[in-house]
Design a protein around this motif. Structure first.
Motif, PDB file in Angstrom:
ATOM      1  N   ILE A 132     -12.524   6.355  -1.673  1.00  0.00           N
ATOM      2  CA  ILE A 132     -11.712   5.640  -2.652  1.00  0.00           C
ATOM      3  C   ILE A 132     -10.657   4.828  -1.907  1.00  0.00           C
ATOM      4  O   ILE A 132      -9.937   5.356  -1.057  1.00  0.00           O
ATOM      5  N   ILE A 133     -10.553   3.539  -2.217  1.00  0.00           N
ATOM      6  CA  ILE A 133      -9.553   2.717  -1.542  1.00  0.00           C
ATOM      7  C   ILE A 133      -8.425   2.296  -2.482  1.00  0.00           C
ATOM      8  O   ILE A 133      -7.407   1.785  -2.018  1.00  0.00           O
ATOM      9  N   HIS A 134      -8.603   2.513  -3.783  1.00  0.00           N
ATOM     10  CA  HIS A 134      -7.516   2.196  -4.703  1.00  0.00           C
ATOM     11  C   HIS A 134      -7.813   2.819  -6.056  1.00  0.00           C
ATOM     12  O   HIS A 134      -8.973   3.094  -6.384  1.00  0.00           O
ATOM     13  N   GLY A 135      -6.767   3.058  -6.823  1.00  0.00           N
ATOM     14  CA  GLY A 135      -6.898   3.546  -8.183  1.00  0.00           C
ATOM     15  C   GLY A 135      -5.700   3.083  -8.985  1.00  0.00           C
ATOM     16  O   GLY A 135      -4.577   3.052  -8.476  1.00  0.00           O
ATOM     17  N   TRP A 136      -5.930   2.718 -10.229  1.00  0.00           N
ATOM     18  CA  TRP A 136      -4.861   2.139 -11.043  1.00  0.00           C
ATOM     19  C   TRP A 136      -5.090   2.508 -12.496  1.00  0.00           C
ATOM     20  O   TRP A 136      -6.225   2.510 -12.981  1.00  0.00           O
ATOM     21  N   ALA A 137      -4.021   2.834 -13.219  1.00  0.00           N
ATOM     22  CA  ALA A 137      -4.128   3.150 -14.647  1.00  0.00           C
ATOM     23  C   ALA A 137      -2.750   3.061 -15.292  1.00  0.00           C
ATOM     24  O   ALA A 137      -1.719   3.068 -14.615  1.00  0.00           O
ATOM     25  N   ARG A 138      -2.743   2.983 -16.610  1.00  0.00           N
ATOM     26  CA  ARG A 138      -1.519   3.046 -17.418  1.00  0.00           C
ATOM     27  C   ARG A 138      -0.516   1.938 -17.077  1.00  0.00           C
ATOM     28  O   ARG A 138       0.696   2.152 -17.055  1.00  0.00           O
ATOM     29  N   ASN A 139      -1.021   0.733 -16.811  1.00  0.00           N
ATOM     30  CA  ASN A 139      -0.145  -0.419 -16.551  1.00  0.00           C
ATOM     31  C   ASN A 139       0.805  -0.190 -15.377  1.00  0.00           C
ATOM     32  O   ASN A 139       1.975  -0.591 -15.403  1.00  0.00           O
ATOM     33  N   ALA A 140       0.302   0.446 -14.354  1.00  0.00           N
ATOM     34  CA  ALA A 140       1.114   0.726 -13.168  1.00  0.00           C
ATOM     35  C   ALA A 140       1.347  -0.554 -12.365  1.00  0.00           C
ATOM     36  O   ALA A 140       0.620  -1.541 -12.509  1.00  0.00           O
ATOM     37  N   PRO A 141       2.355  -0.559 -11.490  1.00  0.00           N
ATOM     38  CA  PRO A 141       2.588  -1.732 -10.639  1.00  0.00           C
ATOM     39  C   PRO A 141       1.489  -1.885  -9.593  1.00  0.00           C
ATOM     40  O   PRO A 141       0.724  -0.958  -9.326  1.00  0.00           O
ATOM     41  N   SER A 142       1.419  -3.052  -9.004  1.00  0.00           N
ATOM     42  CA  SER A 142       0.407  -3.331  -7.985  1.00  0.00           C
ATOM     43  C   SER A 142       0.826  -2.725  -6.648  1.00  0.00           C
ATOM     44  O   SER A 142       1.957  -2.270  -6.474  1.00  0.00           O
ATOM     45  N   LEU A 143      -0.103  -2.730  -5.699  1.00  0.00           N
ATOM     46  CA  LEU A 143       0.160  -2.199  -4.362  1.00  0.00           C
ATOM     47  C   LEU A 143      -0.217  -3.238  -3.321  1.00  0.00           C
ATOM     48  O   LEU A 143      -1.291  -3.837  -3.393  1.00  0.00           O
ATOM     49  N   PHE A 160       1.618   6.513   3.761  1.00  0.00           N
ATOM     50  CA  PHE A 160       2.610   5.535   3.311  1.00  0.00           C
ATOM     51  C   PHE A 160       2.616   5.322   1.800  1.00  0.00           C
ATOM     52  O   PHE A 160       3.529   4.688   1.261  1.00  0.00           O
ATOM     53  N   ALA A 161       1.604   5.823   1.085  1.00  0.00           N
ATOM     54  CA  ALA A 161       1.579   5.678  -0.370  1.00  0.00           C
ATOM     55  C   ALA A 161       0.773   6.827  -0.969  1.00  0.00           C
ATOM     56  O   ALA A 161      -0.175   7.319  -0.346  1.00  0.00           O
ATOM     57  N   VAL A 162       1.151   7.252  -2.176  1.00  0.00           N
ATOM     58  CA  VAL A 162       0.508   8.401  -2.811  1.00  0.00           C
ATOM     59  C   VAL A 162       0.304   8.114  -4.296  1.00  0.00           C
ATOM     60  O   VAL A 162       1.146   7.485  -4.946  1.00  0.00           O
ATOM     61  N   ARG A 163      -0.819   8.598  -4.809  1.00  0.00           N
ATOM     62  CA  ARG A 163      -1.110   8.511  -6.244  1.00  0.00           C
ATOM     63  C   ARG A 163      -1.465   9.904  -6.746  1.00  0.00           C
ATOM     64  O   ARG A 163      -2.297  10.589  -6.146  1.00  0.00           O
ATOM     65  N   VAL A 164      -0.844  10.336  -7.833  1.00  0.00           N
ATOM     66  CA  VAL A 164      -1.189  11.625  -8.440  1.00  0.00           C
ATOM     67  C   VAL A 164      -1.992  11.369  -9.707  1.00  0.00           C
ATOM     68  O   VAL A 164      -1.804  10.359 -10.388  1.00  0.00           O
ATOM     69  N   PRO A 216       2.704   5.825 -15.260  1.00  0.00           N
ATOM     70  CA  PRO A 216       1.696   4.834 -14.864  1.00  0.00           C
ATOM     71  C   PRO A 216       1.114   5.177 -13.497  1.00  0.00           C
ATOM     72  O   PRO A 216       1.857   5.465 -12.556  1.00  0.00           O
ATOM     73  N   GLN A 217      -0.211   5.157 -13.396  1.00  0.00           N
ATOM     74  CA  GLN A 217      -0.867   5.704 -12.212  1.00  0.00           C
ATOM     75  C   GLN A 217      -1.311   4.614 -11.246  1.00  0.00           C
ATOM     76  O   GLN A 217      -2.124   3.754 -11.574  1.00  0.00           O
ATOM     77  N   SER A 218      -0.732   4.682 -10.056  1.00  0.00           N
ATOM     78  CA  SER A 218      -1.112   3.799  -8.967  1.00  0.00           C
ATOM     79  C   SER A 218      -0.680   4.461  -7.671  1.00  0.00           C
ATOM     80  O   SER A 218      -0.091   5.547  -7.682  1.00  0.00           O
ATOM     81  N   PHE A 219      -0.970   3.833  -6.552  1.00  0.00           N
ATOM     82  CA  PHE A 219      -0.436   4.300  -5.276  1.00  0.00           C
ATOM     83  C   PHE A 219       0.996   3.789  -5.150  1.00  0.00           C
ATOM     84  O   PHE A 219       1.224   2.584  -5.077  1.00  0.00           O
ATOM     85  N   TYR A 220       1.939   4.715  -5.135  1.00  0.00           N
ATOM     86  CA  TYR A 220       3.346   4.345  -5.006  1.00  0.00           C
ATOM     87  C   TYR A 220       3.771   4.490  -3.541  1.00  0.00           C
ATOM     88  O   TYR A 220       3.564   5.547  -2.939  1.00  0.00           O
ATOM     89  N   PRO A 221       4.369   3.452  -2.971  1.00  0.00           N
ATOM     90  CA  PRO A 221       4.830   3.555  -1.579  1.00  0.00           C
ATOM     91  C   PRO A 221       5.896   4.636  -1.431  1.00  0.00           C
ATOM     92  O   PRO A 221       6.773   4.786  -2.287  1.00  0.00           O
ATOM     93  N   LEU A 222       5.814   5.399  -0.353  1.00  0.00           N
ATOM     94  CA  LEU A 222       6.841   6.390  -0.053  1.00  0.00           C
ATOM     95  C   LEU A 222       8.083   5.693   0.494  1.00  0.00           C
ATOM     96  O   LEU A 222       7.995   4.616   1.094  1.00  0.00           O
TER      97      LEU A 222
END
Length: 212
Positions: A2-13, A97-101, A131-137
């Motif tokens: 998996i290289i990316h995941g996005w849901a619930r109108n989360a911000p971009s990465l 450097f970034a995490v998504r739960v 909102p689900q995305s990879f958030y930078p630490l």
């Protein structure tokens, strides 16, 4: 992988400078596949991802470690149900450097920690209902050879039925995705894993003594 995941109108990465996913020739990854999942039927939908490709070699490769567990059994009318997971890392240094739960409607908090020589450092503690995305630490967290990685998902089951693991909205999941970078010049001695990310899974509770 998996290289990316996005849901619930989360911000971009946006990936850090000089970091990218290694795909194509001389890698195990010959295709990039995009899956879009819907809870309801939509018309005139234009969802998608923008990918920037380059033939220029980058200094750092990116990978994603999926941490979590399939041992989910939520008793009816029960709160604060913990599902722990853990593993030991063996490989070259990586930098998260970034995490998504991710969890479904019963998930309350997902967390991830590094354990090094008995010292515990929090990597992330997030609400899967956000909102689900990879958030930078705020600051990257390094993982070194022989470090332990542990985490947990916590649930509240308000229903009159048992909820178990599954992919539908009537089931639950326990996922913590950690996006990391590593020095692409450090190659594995194992030809089968050469050009592959150092770690892709940290699944179930292999080291229950540290993740209780």
């Amino acid at each position: 992988m998996i290289i990316h995941g996005w849901a619930r109108n989360a911000p971009s990465l946006t990936l850090p400078e000089n970091v990218g996913f290694h795909v194509g020739r001389n890698t195990p990854y010959k295709y990039v596949v995009v899956n879009i999942h819907y809870l309801s039927i939509l018309k005139n939908d234009y969802s998608g991802n923008q990918l920037i490709m380059t033939r220029k070699p980058l200094t750092y490769h990116a990978g994603v470690m999926l941490g979590g567990s399939g041992r989910i059994y939520l008793q009816p009318k029960t709160n604060s149900i913990r599902t722990p997971f853990s593993c030991q890392y063996n490989g070259p240094p990586i930098s998260i450097f970034a995490v998504r739960v991710h969890a479904h409607q019963w998930g309350r908090v997902n967390s991830l920690y590094r354990v090094r020589k008995g010292e515990i450092s929090q990597i992330v503690k997030g609400d899967p209902q956000w909102p689900q995305s990879f958030y930078p630490l705020a600051s990257p967290v390094d993982i070194q050879n022989n470090d332990y990685v542990m985490g947990q998902c916590v649930y509240d089951n308000t229903e009159d039925r048992v909820v178990t693991v599954g992919s539908t909205h009537r089931d639950e999941m326990c996922n913590v995705y950690s996006m990391y970078s590593y020095d692409s010049t450090i190659q594995s001695s194992n030809r089968k894993t050469m050009n592959s990310p150092p770690i892709q899974m940290c699944w179930d509770n292999a080291f229950s003594s540290i993740a209780r």
